[in-house]
Design a protein around this motif. Structure first.
Motif, PDB file in Angstrom:
ATOM      1  N   HIS A  12       9.086 -17.067   9.766  1.00 29.81           N
ATOM      2  CA  HIS A  12       7.724 -16.527   9.674  1.00 29.81           C
ATOM      3  C   HIS A  12       7.739 -15.100   9.153  1.00 29.81           C
ATOM      4  O   HIS A  12       8.537 -14.284   9.563  1.00 29.81           O
ATOM      5  N   ARG A  13       6.858 -14.818   8.244  1.00 36.19           N
ATOM      6  CA  ARG A  13       6.583 -13.444   7.830  1.00 36.19           C
ATOM      7  C   ARG A  13       5.100 -13.371   7.496  1.00 36.19           C
ATOM      8  O   ARG A  13       4.533 -14.330   6.956  1.00 36.19           O
ATOM      9  N   SER A  14       4.471 -12.267   7.870  1.00 40.39           N
ATOM     10  CA  SER A  14       3.049 -12.094   7.551  1.00 40.39           C
ATOM     11  C   SER A  14       2.884 -11.879   6.062  1.00 40.39           C
ATOM     12  O   SER A  14       3.628 -11.100   5.465  1.00 40.39           O
ATOM     13  N   ARG A  16       0.305 -10.690   3.040  1.00 41.18           N
ATOM     14  CA  ARG A  16      -0.907  -9.874   2.831  1.00 41.18           C
ATOM     15  C   ARG A  16      -1.342  -9.821   1.374  1.00 41.18           C
ATOM     16  O   ARG A  16      -2.262  -9.107   1.028  1.00 41.18           O
ATOM     17  N   HIS A  67      -8.233  -2.815   6.081  1.00 41.94           N
ATOM     18  CA  HIS A  67      -7.312  -3.670   5.324  1.00 41.94           C
ATOM     19  C   HIS A  67      -8.111  -4.483   4.302  1.00 41.94           C
ATOM     20  O   HIS A  67      -8.408  -5.661   4.521  1.00 41.94           O
ATOM     21  N   TRP A  69      -7.367  -5.795   1.665  1.00 50.81           N
ATOM     22  CA  TRP A  69      -6.712  -6.957   1.052  1.00 50.81           C
ATOM     23  C   TRP A  69      -7.193  -8.270   1.675  1.00 50.81           C
ATOM     24  O   TRP A  69      -7.099  -9.330   1.065  1.00 50.81           O
ATOM     25  N   THR A 132      -1.912 -13.558   7.698  1.00 56.70           N
ATOM     26  CA  THR A 132      -1.684 -12.479   8.669  1.00 56.70           C
ATOM     27  C   THR A 132      -2.738 -12.548   9.769  1.00 56.70           C
ATOM     28  O   THR A 132      -3.935 -12.679   9.485  1.00 56.70           O
ATOM     29  N   ILE A 133      -2.277 -12.481  10.982  1.00 54.76           N
ATOM     30  CA  ILE A 133      -3.164 -12.371  12.138  1.00 54.76           C
ATOM     31  C   ILE A 133      -3.667 -10.924  12.161  1.00 54.76           C
ATOM     32  O   ILE A 133      -2.879  -9.998  11.945  1.00 54.76           O
ATOM     33  N   MET A 134      -4.957 -10.720  12.397  1.00 59.27           N
ATOM     34  CA  MET A 134      -5.505  -9.369  12.264  1.00 59.27           C
ATOM     35  C   MET A 134      -6.261  -8.892  13.495  1.00 59.27           C
ATOM     36  O   MET A 134      -7.395  -9.299  13.761  1.00 59.27           O
ATOM     37  N   GLY A 135      -5.603  -7.979  14.245  1.00 57.21           N
ATOM     38  CA  GLY A 135      -6.250  -7.361  15.400  1.00 57.21           C
ATOM     39  C   GLY A 135      -7.107  -6.178  14.999  1.00 57.21           C
ATOM     40  O   GLY A 135      -7.915  -5.688  15.794  1.00 57.21           O
ATOM     41  N   SER A 136      -6.946  -5.727  13.755  1.00 55.42           N
ATOM     42  CA  SER A 136      -7.656  -4.521  13.320  1.00 55.42           C
ATOM     43  C   SER A 136      -9.166  -4.733  13.204  1.00 55.42           C
ATOM     44  O   SER A 136      -9.900  -3.759  13.040  1.00 55.42           O
ATOM     45  N   LEU A 158      -9.584 -11.944  17.220  1.00 55.24           N
ATOM     46  CA  LEU A 158      -8.650 -11.771  16.105  1.00 55.24           C
ATOM     47  C   LEU A 158      -9.230 -12.344  14.825  1.00 55.24           C
ATOM     48  O   LEU A 158     -10.067 -13.263  14.883  1.00 55.24           O
ATOM     49  N   LYS A 172      11.317  -9.643   8.928  1.00 49.53           N
ATOM     50  CA  LYS A 172      11.509  -8.465   9.796  1.00 49.53           C
ATOM     51  C   LYS A 172      12.422  -8.836  10.951  1.00 49.53           C
ATOM     52  O   LYS A 172      12.093  -9.747  11.721  1.00 49.53           O
ATOM     53  N   ARG A 174      13.993  -9.094  14.501  1.00 52.05           N
ATOM     54  CA  ARG A 174      13.482  -8.933  15.870  1.00 52.05           C
ATOM     55  C   ARG A 174      14.534  -8.235  16.724  1.00 52.05           C
ATOM     56  O   ARG A 174      15.714  -8.199  16.375  1.00 52.05           O
TER      57      ARG A 174
HETATM   58  C1  LIG Z   1      -2.285  -9.804  17.753  1.00 54.61           C
HETATM   59  C2  LIG Z   1      -1.819  -9.374  16.380  1.00 54.61           C
HETATM   60  C3  LIG Z   1      -2.589  -8.505  15.645  1.00 54.61           C
HETATM   61  C4  LIG Z   1      -2.176  -8.130  14.364  1.00 54.61           C
HETATM   62  N1  LIG Z   1      -2.990  -7.330  13.620  1.00 54.61           N
HETATM   63  C5  LIG Z   1      -2.636  -7.025  12.351  1.00 54.61           C
HETATM   64  C6  LIG Z   1      -3.531  -6.296  11.518  1.00 54.61           C
HETATM   65  O1  LIG Z   1      -4.636  -5.962  11.911  1.00 54.61           O
HETATM   66  N2  LIG Z   1      -3.133  -6.002  10.267  1.00 54.61           N
HETATM   67  C7  LIG Z   1      -1.916  -6.383   9.773  1.00 54.61           C
HETATM   68  O2  LIG Z   1      -1.616  -6.074   8.620  1.00 54.61           O
HETATM   69  N3  LIG Z   1      -1.049  -7.104  10.528  1.00 54.61           N
HETATM   70  C8  LIG Z   1      -1.385  -7.437  11.801  1.00 54.61           C
HETATM   71  N4  LIG Z   1      -0.572  -8.205  12.573  1.00 54.61           N
HETATM   72  C9  LIG Z   1       0.711  -8.671  12.002  1.00 54.61           C
HETATM   73  C10 LIG Z   1       1.877  -7.870  12.553  1.00 54.61           C
HETATM   74  O3  LIG Z   1       1.872  -6.573  11.975  1.00 54.61           O
HETATM   75  C11 LIG Z   1       3.171  -8.607  12.188  1.00 54.61           C
HETATM   76  O4  LIG Z   1       3.192  -9.855  12.823  1.00 54.61           O
HETATM   77  C12 LIG Z   1       4.396  -7.800  12.616  1.00 54.61           C
HETATM   78  O5  LIG Z   1       4.497  -6.622  11.873  1.00 54.61           O
HETATM   79  C13 LIG Z   1       5.668  -8.610  12.402  1.00 54.61           C
HETATM   80  O6  LIG Z   1       5.789  -8.932  11.032  1.00 54.61           O
HETATM   81  P1  LIG Z   1       5.905 -10.439  10.560  1.00 54.61           P
HETATM   82  O7  LIG Z   1       4.707 -11.182  11.072  1.00 54.61           O
HETATM   83  O8  LIG Z   1       5.940 -10.388   9.059  1.00 54.61           O
HETATM   84  O9  LIG Z   1       7.172 -10.982  11.116  1.00 54.61           O
HETATM   85  C14 LIG Z   1      -0.942  -8.609  13.831  1.00 54.61           C
HETATM   86  C15 LIG Z   1      -0.187  -9.497  14.590  1.00 54.61           C
HETATM   87  C16 LIG Z   1      -0.621  -9.899  15.843  1.00 54.61           C
HETATM   88  C17 LIG Z   1       0.203 -10.889  16.625  1.00 54.61           C
END
Ligand SMILES: Cc1cc2nc3c(=O)[nH]c(=O)nc-3n(C[C@H](O)[C@H](O)[C@H](O)COP(=O)(O)O)c2cc1C
Length: 249
Positions: A12-14, A16, A67, A69, A132-136, A158, A172, A174
């Motif tokens: 897994h990788r986020s 964007r 964000h 994007w 990407t999951i986004m809490g922002s 989210l 990334k 862990r």
């Molecule tokens: C609850 C939660 C909220 C997150 N919010 C954001 C966000 O708002 N913007 C963003 O770019 N990534 C967000 N992420 C992604 C994390 O930054 C990312 O999962 C973390 O850096 C690990 O990178 P990876 O997912 O590529 O392994 C969020 C992830 C989670 C689980």
């Protein structure tokens, strides 16, 4: 032994950056179905999902999160803690439903929405999509509530930006398992500092070597930087959550 599901989880990788190709209706339906089949607390299914397709609404979320994007995603989902639906059921049956506003019920909705979120992410990746999951979106939760007409006993937890990946970001690393998996009770390893130093170095190597935004970075610095953010950011959250009728006990 080879296991496709675990291999996928460990890859897994986020993502964007997306191509212009939107998700198909079938793909969206598959993701919603994957979410719906997740476990839910007391089988009460205490969350809802809003597909955000209106570019104006996407732009608002871009502004809130910072964000932008996300506006180019192939599909955007808003994951909403939802006790309002069960309130309607209770009202129809003529029974009091004060209990739906408790901290316990808020947490149950948070858990249901969060677990469904990860199901969507895993299902999306299995279809060759990324996201990407986004809490922002919580940077202005009240504005999200207003934008999407979220009623009492709901809360926008989210966002999930999804699409066809335009890039393949690096993986990334862990933290070492010993730093986060204990047996029989909470116990950080005796050599915690050494383990942390090793992880700082591993993460730094990852950040220095990545294709975009390469920079020195360690886990220690990342955590310290996060803790040094403006304490006023999201300070209103508790009040907004209470304003939706939660935390009422
Ligand atoms: C609850 C939660 C909220 C997150 N919010 C954001 C966000 O708002 N913007 C963003 O770019 N990534 C967000 N992420 C992604 C994390 O930054 C990312 O999962 C973390 O850096 C690990 O990178 P990876 O997912 O590529 O392994 C969020 C992830 C989670 C689980």
């Amino acid at each position: 032994m080879a296991n496709e599901i675990i291999d996928q989880l460990e890859n897994h990788r986020s993502v964007r950056q997306f191509t212009d190709q939107p998700l198909t209706k079938l793909e969206v339906a598959q993701l919603i179905s994957a979410a719906q089949h997740a476990s839910t607390s007391t089988f009460s299914q205490q969350y809802s999902i809003i597909s955000v397709t209106d570019p104006k609404q996407k732009a608002i979320l871009g502004e809130i999160s910072g964000h932008h994007w996300l506006e180019k995603s192939g599909h955007f989902l808003l994951m909403v803690v939802d006790q309002y639906r069960n309130l309607q059921i209770a009202k129809n049956e003529g029974i009091p439903a004060d209990v739906l506003g408790t901290t316990d019920k808020f947490l149950a909705g948070v858990m249901d929405a969060a677990i469904a979120t990860e199901n969507i992410m895993v299902a999306a990746e299995s279809l060759g999509l990324g996201g990407t999951i986004m809490g922002s979106i919580l940077n202005d939760s009240k504005r999200v509530i207003d934008t999407f007409n979220l009623p009492e006993l709901t809360f926008p937890l989210l966002g999930i930006a999804l699409g066809h990946p335009a890039v393949t970001p690096g993986l990334k690393p862990r933290m070492p398992e010993a730093m986060m998996h204990f047996e029989g009770g909470y116990k950080l390893p005796a050599d915690f500092s050494t383990q942390l130093n090793g992880y700082d170095a591993a993460l730094n190597a990852y950040y220095q070597s990545r294709n975009s935004n390469a920079r020195p970075e360690s886990f220690t610095h990342h955590i310290v930087q996060g803790l040094s953010r403006d304490p006023k950011l999201r300070a209103e959250l508790k009040g907004v959550i209470a304003g939706q009728g939660f935390l009422a006990d």
